[in-house]
Design a protein around this motif. Structure first.
Motif: not given
Length: 357
Positions: A294-303
């Motif tokens: 798995w890889t999960l990641g984000y910025t304030p407007n996209l996950v």
């Protein structure tokens, strides 16, 4: 059902067509190498707008029509073991109880079961060690000794994470996850293995829950449909947001500050993060026997959440990991979506927690 089939309904979903196409193209491109290098028959991804909960893109299989991998099954809805991607939820709960990113834990060989002696032998001669003892190892077989939570989370160290769960408490950690929209079934069954992925969750729920980290602690429940109109153009149903402060903003900023810090990020993840071209928070996970990466990641407007593995739960090659298997998919999708026309966003600098100088 008759109304849906014959009523002339018009349904507007949250999917962004351009983003969906880009995501499908990435999955198609990387699938051959996943199969050849890691014996991974399938891959999936989800992209969510944390400001609304809208599912912007969803790829549940590399090929819907490939019956050899049960391709018409949407893996994003399947309950799978998430590996280390649950560690941020545990540390967030521990921060509620007074720990900080600078709290020192111990990355040393540790026997956590009260049914066993420190040397890993059962206290009762008739007990089998594998049944009653619990002494997890590290992925690199190295024990780093005293280590701050900042470095332990960034480096995805296992033993400090189990210690943090021991301190935070299983039930309170599950409550934190539930508040963030991540349902965990039968947490007592997996016990302290929870933090290493012992309980199953879905990629869709996990990506949605990471949206709380992306949105300063505010949860917007995932949604897939915006409007439903009848044959006359009248609105039958219309989606609404219901934002809830699921975690204190300060705690979320502590987690994000760690996951987005290139100075403590493990070396193998640095090129994955840097090549996106802007600050991003990233967490990977690999399950026992290499059945899921798995890889999960984000910025304030996209996950974005990415997964690779086999639908039948058969193991992949032992060189598979969240970094080698899922991160390239995540990186390409994240890069394409953030730098495309669909999302206009300024360069993001994560808000620093107040106690970090």
């Amino acid at each position: 059902e008759d109304m849906v089939a014959t009523g002339g309904l018009k349904v507007i979903t949250t999917l962004d067509y351009d983003m969906q196409k880009k995501a499908e193209e990435v999955i198609t491109k990387f699938s051959p190498s996943l199969s050849d290098n890691f014996n991974a028959g399938n891959a999936a991804m989800v992209a969510i707008d944390p400001k609304t909960g809208d599912i912007l893109a969803m790829v549940g299989s590399k090929d819907y029509f490939d019956s050899s991998i049960d391709g018409n099954y949407n893996v994003t809805l399947a309950k799978r073991q998430p590996g280390s991607t649950l560690k941020p939820f545990v540390y967030a709960t521990s921060f509620k109880k007074g720990l900080t990113p600078e709290t020192v834990l111990w990355d040393v060989k540790t026997e956590f079961s009260t049914y066993c002696n420190p040397d890993g032998k059962p206290k009762k001669p008739d007990d089998k060690p594998d049944d009653v003892c619990y002494s997890p190892g590290e992925y690199d077989d190295i024990f780093e000794g005293p280590i701050s939570i900042r470095k332990a989370l960034a480096g995805s160290r296992n033993i400090p994470a189990v210690q943090a769960l021991y301190i935070a408490g299983i039930r309170d950690t599950v409550r934190t996850a539930d508040d963030m929209g991540l349902g965990i079934d039968n947490p007592d069954r997996c016990g302290l293995t929870l933090v290493l992925g012992g309980c199953e969750v879905s990629l869709l729920d996990l990506t949605s829950a990471y949206g709380v980290f992306a949105n300063d602690g505010v949860r917007n429940s995932k949604r897939s449909i915006l409007h439903v109109y009848d044959s006359g153009g009248n609105v039958i149903e219309e989606a609404a947001t219901n934002p809830v402060q699921a975690l204190p903003a300060e705690i979320v900023r502590q987690i994000t500050n760690i996951l987005s810090d290139p100075h403590v990020r493990m070396a193998s993840l640095k090129p994955i993060g840097e090549s996106v071209g802007r600050p991003v928070a990233i967490k990977t996970g690999t399950t026992n026997d290499y059945r899921d990466v798995w890889t999960l990641g984000y910025t304030p407007n996209l996950v974005v959440g990415a997964w690779a593995g086999n639908n039948d739960n058969s193991p992949m090659a032992k060189i598979a990991s969240g970094i080698t298997g899922a991160s390239p998919i995540w990186n390409r999708i994240m890069t394409n979506l953030l730098n495309g026309e669909a999302i206009k966003t300024p360069s993001w600098q994560p808000t620093r927690p107040t106690e970090i100088k």
